[in-house]
Design an enzyme around this catalytic site. Sequence first.
Site, mmCIF file in Angstrom:
data_model
loop_
_atom_site.group_PDB
_atom_site.id
_atom_site.type_symbol
_atom_site.label_atom_id
_atom_site.label_comp_id
_atom_site.label_asym_id
_atom_site.label_seq_id
_atom_site.Cartn_x
_atom_site.Cartn_y
_atom_site.Cartn_z
ATOM 1 C CE LYS A 39 -30.932 21.283 -26.632
ATOM 2 N NZ LYS A 39 -30.979 22.810 -26.398
ATOM 3 N NE ARG A 133 -28.028 29.751 -28.059
ATOM 4 C CZ ARG A 133 -28.485 28.694 -27.237
ATOM 5 N NH1 ARG A 133 -27.749 28.000 -26.282
ATOM 6 N NH2 ARG A 133 -29.854 28.387 -27.434
ATOM 7 C CE1 TYR A 256 -2.111 6.192 -14.112
ATOM 8 C CE2 TYR A 256 -4.540 6.412 -14.081
ATOM 9 C CZ TYR A 256 -3.456 5.675 -14.602
ATOM 10 O OH TYR A 256 -3.514 4.829 -15.637
ATOM 11 C CG MET A 304 -10.385 5.953 -20.098
ATOM 12 S SD MET A 304 -9.282 5.370 -21.451
ATOM 13 C CE MET A 304 -8.131 6.390 -21.454
HETATM 14 C C1 LIG Z 1 -31.944 23.072 -25.513
HETATM 15 C C2 LIG Z 1 -33.118 24.228 -25.770
HETATM 16 C C3 LIG Z 1 -34.152 23.813 -25.219
HETATM 17 C C4 LIG Z 1 -34.440 23.014 -23.902
HETATM 18 O O1 LIG Z 1 -34.010 23.752 -22.865
HETATM 19 P P1 LIG Z 1 -34.198 23.077 -21.250
HETATM 20 O O2 LIG Z 1 -33.313 24.031 -20.580
HETATM 21 O O3 LIG Z 1 -33.073 21.858 -21.348
HETATM 22 O O4 LIG Z 1 -35.539 23.019 -21.113
HETATM 23 C C5 LIG Z 1 -35.364 24.696 -25.513
HETATM 24 N N1 LIG Z 1 -35.072 25.637 -26.615
HETATM 25 C C6 LIG Z 1 -33.833 25.783 -27.121
HETATM 26 C C7 LIG Z 1 -33.853 26.859 -28.329
HETATM 27 C C8 LIG Z 1 -32.911 24.980 -26.755
HETATM 28 O O5 LIG Z 1 -31.700 25.310 -27.374
#
Ligand SMILES: *Cc1c(COP(=O)(O)O)cnc(C)c1O
Length: 364
Positions: A39, A133, A256, A304
């Site tokens: 992701k 969640r 800055y 930046m």
């Molecule tokens: C992002 C995510 C993972 C991977 O988690 P890591 O800590 O990066 O290994 C696995 N399962 C779900 C549901 C996630 O949201």
Amino acid sequence: MSQSGFEVARLTVRLGAVAENYRTCRRLAAGAAVAGVVKADGYGLGAAEIAHALLTQGCDTFFVARLEEGIALRPITPKARIFVLDGVREQSAAALVEYNLTPVLNALDEIALWAQTARGRDAAIHIDTGMSRLGLSPTELAVLAAETGQRLAGINPVLVMSHLACADDPSDATNFTQLDRFRAALAQLSPMPASLASSGGILLGPDYAFDLVRPGIALYGGNPRKGSKNPFGVAARLTGRILQLRRVDKGESVGYGATFRVERPMTLATVALGYADGLMRVLGNRGAGAIGGHKVPIVGRVSMDLVTLDVSDVPAATSGAEVEFLGDTVLLEHVAEAAGTANYEILTALGARIPRVYTSESAP
Ligand SMILES: *Cc1c(COP(=O)(O)O)cnc(C)c1O
């Protein structure tokens, strides 16, 4: 290479290290299959290239968050299973079917919708065991179980999964609570493959492995467990080049806000990396770079596009020299600590402006 031929900054992604980290997960996973979580563009390193590297290791299951990420991944992994964590909505069902993506269903109404629109197709079921969640609540799970499979009859459940809240800390009792709740959930459903562990969970031991583990950060070289040695190799190196060196006298200020006051004559190097590249502004006067393995402190605020370092003690600091801001000397976990955030945010904040350069090398 930039068009001028002088590449001021680069993110080197070691695909060999990613592959090695995948194999380490497999070794630790107690016989469970190992998916690749790609992701957010493979945590900022490039989902396509990462997925390709994982395919060569025999990885056949991927997780993305968004529908669009799944659609983009499909041509790269034509035969792999791609789970979409966001689940399904009326607006996304048709595209999930078209691209042969497998939704992770997070609620009873999502299960009903998938049964209606994608009759008989694969899906994962997500149970909330303590993250609060996404996923079926205990009440929803009880409804599902009491229906004796009616609602599930319209879909093909290929995975039941949950997600750990505190897997980075093996002593946290939340892990045991979630493991118990997950086992109780499995007992209420008809038998199917199960998945609980992401990177941190893999290090919690075989009880947490079930049939499939879902590492993300481990593949990218992040340490999933706070305060202990990282079993995974560095896969990302962020480097920038020195644009200019200058001697500054006592009494001058840097950057800055003049937040750094020069107390003794020093040599400063200005490097072409800034917060627009993901070198977080909070690292001003806190973070470090490294030249040839020597750490050099960031002085003044991060701008930046630029950052200044005190290189007074490093003769190798010459104009054009490479400075590491993330890699083998400046470790990801140390940057995260200096920035007061997690490994994850450091990687995913890396700017689109930085050229990604892919190598087959492993971690040293
Ligand atoms: C992002 C995510 C993972 C991977 O988690 P890591 O800590 O990066 O290994 C696995 N399962 C779900 C549901 C996630 O949201």
